[in-house]
Scaffold this motif. Structure first.
Motif, PDB file in Angstrom:
ATOM      1  N   ALA A   1       0.831  -1.207   0.000  1.00  0.00           N
ATOM      2  CA  ALA A   1       0.000   0.000   0.000  1.00  0.00           C
ATOM      3  C   ALA A   1       0.864   1.255   0.000  1.00  0.00           C
ATOM      4  CB  ALA A   1      -0.946  -0.009   1.196  1.00  0.00           C
ATOM      5  N   LEU A   2       1.968   1.229   0.743  1.00  0.00           N
ATOM      6  CA  LEU A   2       2.892   2.369   0.722  1.00  0.00           C
ATOM      7  C   LEU A   2       3.558   2.496  -0.652  1.00  0.00           C
ATOM      8  CD1 LEU A   2       4.626   2.027   4.223  1.00  0.00           C
ATOM      9  CD2 LEU A   2       2.838   3.658   3.561  1.00  0.00           C
ATOM     10  N   ALA A   3       3.963   1.358  -1.230  1.00  0.00           N
ATOM     11  CA  ALA A   3       4.615   1.385  -2.540  1.00  0.00           C
ATOM     12  C   ALA A   3       3.673   1.895  -3.623  1.00  0.00           C
ATOM     13  CB  ALA A   3       5.124  -0.008  -2.902  1.00  0.00           C
ATOM     14  N   ALA A   4       2.366   1.666  -3.460  1.00  0.00           N
ATOM     15  CA  ALA A   4       1.395   2.154  -4.434  1.00  0.00           C
ATOM     16  C   ALA A   4       1.273   3.673  -4.397  1.00  0.00           C
ATOM     17  CB  ALA A   4       0.027   1.521  -4.180  1.00  0.00           C
ATOM     18  N   ARG A   5       1.716   4.274  -3.283  1.00  0.00           N
ATOM     19  CA  ARG A   5       1.548   5.718  -3.097  1.00  0.00           C
ATOM     20  C   ARG A   5       2.862   6.500  -3.134  1.00  0.00           C
ATOM     21  NH1 ARG A   5      -2.243   2.794  -1.172  1.00  0.00           N
ATOM     22  NH2 ARG A   5      -4.375   3.531  -0.845  1.00  0.00           N
ATOM     23  N   GLY A   6       3.981   5.805  -2.989  1.00  0.00           N
ATOM     24  CA  GLY A   6       5.259   6.517  -2.974  1.00  0.00           C
ATOM     25  C   GLY A   6       6.422   5.554  -3.032  1.00  0.00           C
ATOM     26  N   ARG A   7       7.613   6.093  -2.869  1.00  0.00           N
ATOM     27  CA  ARG A   7       8.838   5.304  -3.010  1.00  0.00           C
ATOM     28  C   ARG A   7       9.270   4.687  -1.678  1.00  0.00           C
ATOM     29  NH1 ARG A   7       9.217   9.827  -6.222  1.00  0.00           N
ATOM     30  NH2 ARG A   7       9.535   9.386  -8.454  1.00  0.00           N
ATOM     31  N   ILE A   8      10.020   3.602  -1.781  1.00  0.00           N
ATOM     32  CA  ILE A   8      10.577   2.910  -0.622  1.00  0.00           C
ATOM     33  C   ILE A   8      12.064   2.706  -0.888  1.00  0.00           C
ATOM     34  CG2 ILE A   8      10.589   0.739   0.671  1.00  0.00           C
ATOM     35  CD1 ILE A   8       7.568   0.569   0.144  1.00  0.00           C
ATOM     36  N   ARG A   9      12.890   2.987   0.111  1.00  0.00           N
ATOM     37  CA  ARG A   9      14.341   2.897  -0.051  1.00  0.00           C
ATOM     38  C   ARG A   9      14.959   2.064   1.071  1.00  0.00           C
ATOM     39  NH1 ARG A   9      16.075   7.002  -3.636  1.00  0.00           N
ATOM     40  NH2 ARG A   9      14.392   8.470  -4.154  1.00  0.00           N
ATOM     41  N   THR A  10      16.042   1.375   0.744  1.00  0.00           N
ATOM     42  CA  THR A  10      16.833   0.634   1.722  1.00  0.00           C
ATOM     43  C   THR A  10      18.216   1.257   1.827  1.00  0.00           C
ATOM     44  OG1 THR A  10      15.680  -1.458   1.322  1.00  0.00           O
ATOM     45  CG2 THR A  10      17.859  -1.590   2.324  1.00  0.00           C
ATOM     46  N   LEU A  11      18.685   1.478   3.055  1.00  0.00           N
ATOM     47  CA  LEU A  11      20.018   2.007   3.304  1.00  0.00           C
ATOM     48  C   LEU A  11      20.941   0.848   3.658  1.00  0.00           C
ATOM     49  CD1 LEU A  11      19.054   5.094   5.530  1.00  0.00           C
ATOM     50  CD2 LEU A  11      19.277   4.988   3.032  1.00  0.00           C
ATOM     51  N   ALA A  12      21.966   0.652   2.859  1.00  0.00           N
ATOM     52  CA  ALA A  12      22.851  -0.500   3.062  1.00  0.00           C
ATOM     53  C   ALA A  12      23.787  -0.330   4.240  1.00  0.00           C
ATOM     54  CB  ALA A  12      23.672  -0.746   1.791  1.00  0.00           C
ATOM     55  N   GLN A  13      23.965   0.909   4.727  1.00  0.00           N
ATOM     56  CA  GLN A  13      24.978   1.145   5.759  1.00  0.00           C
ATOM     57  C   GLN A  13      24.470   0.920   7.183  1.00  0.00           C
ATOM     58  OE1 GLN A  13      23.514   3.474   3.891  1.00  0.00           O
ATOM     59  NE2 GLN A  13      23.279   5.424   4.972  1.00  0.00           N
ATOM     60  N   VAL A  14      23.163   0.775   7.360  1.00  0.00           N
ATOM     61  CA  VAL A  14      22.621   0.483   8.692  1.00  0.00           C
ATOM     62  C   VAL A  14      21.749  -0.770   8.609  1.00  0.00           C
ATOM     63  CG1 VAL A  14      22.716   2.824   9.627  1.00  0.00           C
ATOM     64  CG2 VAL A  14      20.707   2.105   8.307  1.00  0.00           C
ATOM     65  N   HIS A  15      21.627  -1.468   9.741  1.00  0.00           N
ATOM     66  CA  HIS A  15      20.977  -2.775   9.717  1.00  0.00           C
ATOM     67  C   HIS A  15      19.923  -2.922  10.812  1.00  0.00           C
ATOM     68  CE1 HIS A  15      24.918  -3.428   7.793  1.00  0.00           C
ATOM     69  NE2 HIS A  15      24.274  -4.299   7.041  1.00  0.00           N
TER      70      HIS A  15
END
Length: 309
Positions: free
Chosen positions: A189-203
């Motif tokens: 539902a979030l992806a249908a409305r906007g972008r999603i990002r993953t940060l590789a430097q934090v876990h």
């Protein structure tokens, strides 16, 4: 720019040791404005109450609520979202933990990327304290919502993106659906409305011994039994098709034909990917199938990074 309050919501149930580790990792964040909200879902293990009470009395940033009755997996997640006070919000499972820079990095990325609704760190998985693998990054940055949805379901596995940071006002209209696969539905539902990002430097560091790593047991927690529980991915696929075509996950501003097409592709991906995984476990056995899955995941991550051979 003023520092915004972030609520880290931790749903607790019968894992006192994990709860302490999760909470202390939340309190160790380098983001200064924090609320750590603990919801003890009527645990039967009294040690949970003892640990949670000690954490709350030891730090004013911790707010503890013991539920008078068990809300269930989805219900406890939803309660935390509704009770949070922060402008930004994230869930953290009571057997997981996060790097000290996790919250600050995610909030900075949200603020610096208009149109992005969710930012998460890379999910790293463990069994009995032993490192297993890193999940593939979920980066959904295409301009077209349908493309973002298809890419999500082509990649999602254990769904570490659920433990990302978002603006609470963006999460509230979606909520945590009280159905098996509800966590996928939320991210979709979030992806249908906007972008999603993953940060590789934090876990976000995740244990594979939790409920979410056992599909049939998870289905049982939502009242599913027999063949429905064992093959619940087909039910999830049908539900996701309906939600994309007609419901809460429908991409805004797209035609009915486009929604039907995207929903059909997504449903086919779910059935193909996870039915095959179930079949592999049945033929190879749980350990061999898990080993094969790790090797495939490692190859896919290397391909994502341009290092596959």
């Amino acid at each position: 720019m003023p520092v915004s309050l972030v609520t880290i919501g931790i749903p607790a149930y019968n894992r006192p040791d994990g709860l302490e580790r999760a909470t202390r990792s939340a309190l160790a964040q380098d983001h200064s404005e924090l609320e750590v909200l603990l919801s003890d879902d009527a645990s039967t293990d009294r040690a949970v109450e003892e640990v949670a009470s000690g954490l709350a009395s030891g730090d004013p940033r911790v707010r503890l609520v013991r539920q008078p009755r068990n809300l269930g997996h989805a219900g406890n997640y939803q309660w935390l979202l509704e009770a949070a006070r922060g402008e930004y919000f994230m869930w953290l499972a009571d057997d997981d933990w996060i790097d000290p820079g996790y919250v600050g990095s995610c909030v900075a990325a949200l603020r610096g990327n208009p149109g992005t609704l969710l930012v998460c760190g890379l999910a790293r998985y463990y069994r009995d304290g032993e490192y297993l693998f890193d999940e593939r990054a979920i980066d959904l940055t295409a301009d077209r919502a349908g493309v973002r949805l298809v890419r999500y379901f082509a990649r999602v596995s254990l769904n570490g993106a659920l433990f990302g940071v978002a603006r609470r006002e963006d999460l509230l209209p979606v909520g945590f659906p009280g159905v098996v696969g509800g966590d996928w539905m939320l991210i979709a539902a979030l992806a249908a409305r906007g972008r999603i990002r993953t940060l590789a430097q934090v876990h976000v560091h995740r244990s594979v011994s939790g409920l979410g790593s056992e599909p049939t047991r998870l289905a049982h927690s939502f009242g599913m039994r027999g063949r429905a529980a064992d093959r619940h991915h087909a039910i999830v696929a049908a539900r996701m098709w309906r939600e994309i075509a007609f419901g809460a996950v429908a991409p805004e501003g797209t035609s009915a034909v486009a929604r039907l097409s995207v929903g059909s592709v997504v449903a086919a991906l779910i059935v193909a990917r996870f039915t095959l995984a179930d079949f592999a476990r049945g033929v190879l056995g749980e350990q061999a199938a898990a080993s094969l899955e790790r090797r495939i995941s490692a190859w896919l991550r290397a391909r994502d990074q341009g290092t596959a051979r």
